[in-house]
Design a protein around this motif. Structure first.
Motif, PDB file in Angstrom:
ATOM      1  N   UNK A  67      -0.671  -2.336  -0.171  1.00  0.00           N
ATOM      2  CA  UNK A  67      -2.179  -2.528  -0.570  1.00  0.00           C
ATOM      3  C   UNK A  67      -2.527  -3.873  -0.676  1.00  0.00           C
ATOM      4  N   UNK A  68      -3.474  -4.420   0.135  1.00  0.00           N
ATOM      5  CA  UNK A  68      -3.770  -5.884   0.021  1.00  0.00           C
ATOM      6  C   UNK A  68      -4.524  -6.454  -1.157  1.00  0.00           C
ATOM      7  N   UNK A  69      -4.968  -5.159  -2.021  1.00  0.00           N
ATOM      8  CA  UNK A  69      -5.623  -5.621  -3.253  1.00  0.00           C
ATOM      9  C   UNK A  69      -4.370  -5.840  -4.266  1.00  0.00           C
ATOM     10  N   UNK A  85       1.513 -13.077   3.539  1.00  0.00           N
ATOM     11  CA  UNK A  85       0.092 -13.602   3.709  1.00  0.00           C
ATOM     12  C   UNK A  85       0.267 -15.151   3.495  1.00  0.00           C
ATOM     13  N   UNK A  86       1.148 -15.654   2.640  1.00  0.00           N
ATOM     14  CA  UNK A  86       1.218 -17.216   2.549  1.00  0.00           C
ATOM     15  C   UNK A  86       1.799 -17.738   3.900  1.00  0.00           C
ATOM     16  N   UNK A 137      -1.293  -8.876   6.510  1.00  0.00           N
ATOM     17  CA  UNK A 137      -0.045  -8.582   6.152  1.00  0.00           C
ATOM     18  C   UNK A 137       0.285  -7.207   5.952  1.00  0.00           C
ATOM     19  N   UNK A 138      -0.939  -6.200   5.960  1.00  0.00           N
ATOM     20  CA  UNK A 138      -0.656  -4.894   5.583  1.00  0.00           C
ATOM     21  C   UNK A 138      -0.462  -4.001   6.933  1.00  0.00           C
ATOM     22  N   UNK A 139      -0.922  -4.850   7.933  1.00  0.00           N
ATOM     23  CA  UNK A 139      -1.063  -3.862   9.127  1.00  0.00           C
ATOM     24  C   UNK A 139       0.387  -3.252   9.608  1.00  0.00           C
ATOM     25  N   UNK A 140       1.160  -3.842   9.460  1.00  0.00           N
ATOM     26  CA  UNK A 140       2.596  -3.228   9.967  1.00  0.00           C
ATOM     27  C   UNK A 140       2.978  -1.950   9.254  1.00  0.00           C
ATOM     28  N   UNK A 141       2.399  -2.041   8.156  1.00  0.00           N
ATOM     29  CA  UNK A 141       2.785  -0.750   7.244  1.00  0.00           C
ATOM     30  C   UNK A 141       1.583  -0.468   6.338  1.00  0.00           C
TER      31      UNK A 141
END
Length: 212
Positions: A181-183, A193-194, A172-176
Motif C-alpha cells: 500500500x503506497x499510502x 522508494x528511497x 515500489x508497489x508494482x512488484x506486489x
C-alpha cells in the motif's frame, strides 16, 4: 490448434489497433468478472507526472530507452539460472503485452509468446505510447488499475500532480500491488522508494526516448 492460432493471431492484429485505441487487458477483464467493479481511469501520457514516469522506468526497466522491448542480457541470466523463468527479467514492453494479451502464471510457453510479441509491440507503438499503455493497465492494488485511479485512491490527487516521493512509493508497489500500500508503506517499501527516488534524480541520460 485453433486456440493456439487465435492466441497468436489476435495480438498481432490488435497491437497496431492499440497504437490509437485505449485497450482493456485480459487480467483486467478477468478481475472484473471474478471480483466485481474496477477503479480504472485512462490518462494521457502528457497528463502523468514526469516524476512518476521516471520512477517507474528506473524501478521496472532502467534500460527502457535502450532496449528493443527485450533485455537480452537479463533473459540470458534467467535461462542459465536454476530458477528458470521464475525470475522475472521482464521489460516494460513484455509486461504490457502480458497484461494485454496473456496469462500471469510463469512458464516457458508464455515467455516464448511474450518475447516476440514484445519486440513487435515495441516497434509498432514507440516508447511514449508503450509507457502510456503500461501505466494505464498496470495493477496498483485490489481492483485498482492504471496510474490515475492509483493516484486518486492512495493520495487523493491526479496523476499529473504526484510528487517525487509519492511517485517512488507507487513504483515500489508494482512488484506486489495486492500486498503493498503506497499510502501506508512498510519499512521495505520505504527503503525501496528511497532508492527509486535517488535513481530517478539521476535518470536524465536514460529517459531521452520519453522526454527528448
Amino acid at each position: 490448434m485453433i486456440a493456439l492460432v487465435i492466441l497468436v493471431a489476435l495480438p498481432l492484429l490488435l497491437v497496431p489497433v492499440y497504437r490509437f485505441v485505449n485497450p482493456i487487458g485480459t487480467y483486467m477483464l478477468y478481475t472484473r468478472l471474478v471480483e466485481g467493479p474496477l477503479d480504472r481511469r485512462w490518462v494521457e501520457f502528457d497528463n502523468i507526472s514526469k516524476a512518476l514516469v521516471v520512477s517507474v522506468m528506473m524501478s521496472e526497466d532502467a534500460r527502457f530507452c535502450e532496449d528493443n522491448g527485450v533485455d537480452w542480457g537479463a533473459i540470458s541470466e534467467v535461462v542459465e539460472s536454476p530458477g528458470g523463468p521464475s525470475r522475472g527479467a521482464s521489460t516494460i514492453a513484455m509486461q504490457t503485452v502480458r497484461n494485454l494479451f496473456l496469462w500471469l502464471s510463469r512458464s516457458y510457453v508464455r515467455k516464448a509468446i511474450e518475447i516476440p510479441l514484445a519486440l513487435y509491440a515495441d516497434t509498432v507503438w514507440g516508447k511514449r505510447r508503450e509507457m502510456e499503455l503500461y501505466l494505464n493497465i498496470a495493477q496498483w492494488g485490489p481492483r485498482i488499475f492504471g496510474i490515475e485511479a492509483a493516484a486518486q485512491h492512495y493520495f487523493g490527487r491526479p496523476a499529473a500532480d504526484l510528487t517525487a516521493r509519492q511517485s517512488a512509493l507507487l513504483a515500489s508497489a508494482l512488484p506486489n500491488p495486492l500486498a503493498r500500500n503506497p499510502a501506508r508503506p512498510s519499512k521495505l517499501m520505504t527503503s525501496l522508494a528511497r532508492t527509486i527516488e535517488a535513481r530517478a534524480r539521476l535518470a536524465g541520460p536514460y529517459i531521452v526516448c520519453l522526454y527528448p
